[in-house]
Motif scaffolding. Structure first.
Motif: not given
Length: 514
Positions: A126-143, A178-180
């Motif tokens: 859940l923390t990761r979901i909120f961290y990357s919500k509507d944040q493309p650069e943070k979503l890229e970090e998770l990817r 979520t992981m996928v």
């Protein structure tokens, strides 16, 4: 093996004025004669010259299935058909595990794991979901963290076997929804937010190069059923073959979330809900993950606590399997009562600490009343999922042929301890089956057996999904399940028998002492 890839040795006639077909046509025609209608990638086209001439037109073609046809993804000189490899990956939120297979024999050559690098952005999903919500650069970090974790494990496999990841044609990956999403660079807030319409639940075959993984062909992502019932559970169905069985089985994957499937070849009733971080050592004051220094086994004897510590050194904390053992031992010894409350007069090891009772299970390490309460809520959630689902299906515990417990938790926990505290049902222990890492097992099976692809749609179509959070009386059922082992003691006859035996032993010892 009839898996998702093929390696075929081709002995081709060299071009002549009478046969001036292109290298591409010559190779594809030879494959067609062997029964494989295929297309060729640009990468392979660029290798045709001078490879074909230097190899004397004796070549090995690597074919990868892309979901609709065979694709020629690699071309090598000579006969390399004996070097035919593939990979299976379980992308977990905490740990990434991979296996390297010999696709000629189906043998697993090596297995290894690494922590998911996404932990740096939040230990829970859940923390990761909120961290990357509507944040493309943070979503890229998770990817990148997900991809980096997989590459790390593949490098470990290479060190073990000497086989580079590029030597594998296909990779099958299983993970929760979520992981996928994170792995594919998709915003995962939809998993958490109503109406729970996820971005993609059947991504299928994707070019490994686009995902930045060093595999020559494709990555296949197991499909999911819903936001909380992902590809790891569908892979578990394949591993246990629950959907093929005549008898009714239960499949339970317990972690921070609990995913449950009840059924057989006729029906599959499934659901998912929050179990709680206590199962992985979370929220317990001295809790920790199952790593070096964690207490994983507990036995209460006349001489005190006997502990099994991972790595054999000094205990640093306690993990999920150790917690279940500890609670079971405390309950059977009468140190905690049916409500899970400490009975301080039973032992001097039960002390008042930080405004509540706690037991010292190792030097300087305490298990508090708040820890007990939190864990009982967790076990109540897990057991209530099973109770509710069986009730909905009109199935009694005697109707169950097999009860599979999957995941790392199910692999290490003591069956007897889990039954004693009411986390597992009180049933024939032989029917309680440790399914291990069924997500990884199912990924490997699909890699080696292409026909399973045809069965996945049938599995998904049979599944009827229940959202436990939307069940009106779920919380009431949970309250009843918070007792040890349960408010309805008749459900746990073997536990009642143990308590009677312990009571008789204590009375005998007391008489001898007096």
């Amino acid at each position: 093996m009839e898996g998702l890839s093929r390696k075929l040795y081709l002995k081709l006639p060299a071009p002549t004025e009478a046969d001036s077909r292109s290298s591409e046509a010559r190779i594809l025609s030879a494959l067609r004669e062997l029964g494989y209608e295929a297309r060729m990638t640009l990468k392979v086209m660029r290798k045709l010259y001078p490879l074909c001439e230097k190899a004397g037109w004796q070549l090995t073609a690597s074919l990868a299935w892309d979901g609709s046809c065979w694709v020629l993804v690699e071309l090598e000189a000579g006969d390399t058909t004996r070097e035919h490899y593939g990979l299976a990956v379980d992308l977990g939120s905490t740990t990434v595990v991979a296996r390297l297979f010999d696709c000629n024999t189906g043998k697993c050559l090596a297995e290894d794991s690494a922590y998911n690098r996404q932990i740096a952005f939040g230990t829970d999903i859940l923390t990761r979901i909120f961290y990357s919500k509507d944040q493309p650069e943070k979503l890229e970090e998770l990817r990148r963290a997900a991809v980096g974790s997989i590459r790390e494990v593949l490098e470990k496999l290479e060190k073990k076997t000497g086989i580079a990841p590029g030597g594998s044609i296909q990779l099958v990956l299983a993970g929760n929804t979520t992981m996928v999403h994170f792995f594919l660079g998709l915003d995962a807030f939809c998993v958490f937010q109503t109406p729970y319409a996820v971005q993609a639940d059947r991504p299928g075959f994707l070019p490994a190069a686009e995902l930045e993984l060093p595999v020559s062909g494709y990555v296949y992502c197991y499909p999911g059923k819903s936001n909380y019932l992902g590809g790891d559970i569908i892979s578990g169905m394949v591993a246990t073959e629950l959907y093929k069985k005549e008898g009714i089985s239960v499949f339970f994957d317990i972690g921070t979330n609990g995913e449950l499937v009840v059924g057989n070849r006729e029906f599959l009733l499934c659901g998912a809900g929050a179990a709680g971080p206590a199962l992985e050592g979370g929220v317990v004051r001295t809790g920790m993950r199952a790593s070096e220094g964690a207490v994983e086994r507990v036995k209460l004897t006349e001489n005190g606590f006997e502990l099994g510590v991972i790595g054999g050194g000094r205990p640093k904390g306690i993990c999920g399997s150790g917690i279940i053992d500890l609670l079971a031992e405390l309950f059977l010894a009468g140190w905690i009562d049916l409500r899970g409350k400490f009975v301080p007069e039973k032992s001097e090891k039960i002390q008042e600490k930080d405004g509540m009772y706690a037991v010292e299970y190792a030097p300087g390490l305490f298990f508090y009343q708040s820890d007990v309460d939190e864990f009982l809520r967790t076990k109540a959630a897990a057991s209530t999922m099973v109770e509710y689902m069986l009730g909905e299906a009109g199935i009694g515990m005697n109707d169950i042929s097999e009860f599979y417990v999957a995941g790392a938790f199910g692999k290490h926990v003591s069956k007897e301890s889990a039954v004693t505290i009411g986390m597992y049902p009180d049933m024939d222990r032989e029917k309680l089956i440790n399914a291990g890492n069924s997500s990884l097992e199912g990924a490997g099976r699909l890699l080696l057996d292409k026909k399973i692809l045809d069965e996945l749609d049938d599995i998904l179509d049979k599944m009827v999904y229940i959202q436990f959070g939307a069940v009106d009386d779920f919380l009431e059922l949970m309250v009843a399940a918070q007792a040890l082992p349960h408010t309805d003691l008749e459900r746990y006859p073997s536990v009642m028998k143990k308590l009677e035996e312990r009571s008789k032993m204590q009375k005998t010892v007391s008489k001898k002492t007096n």
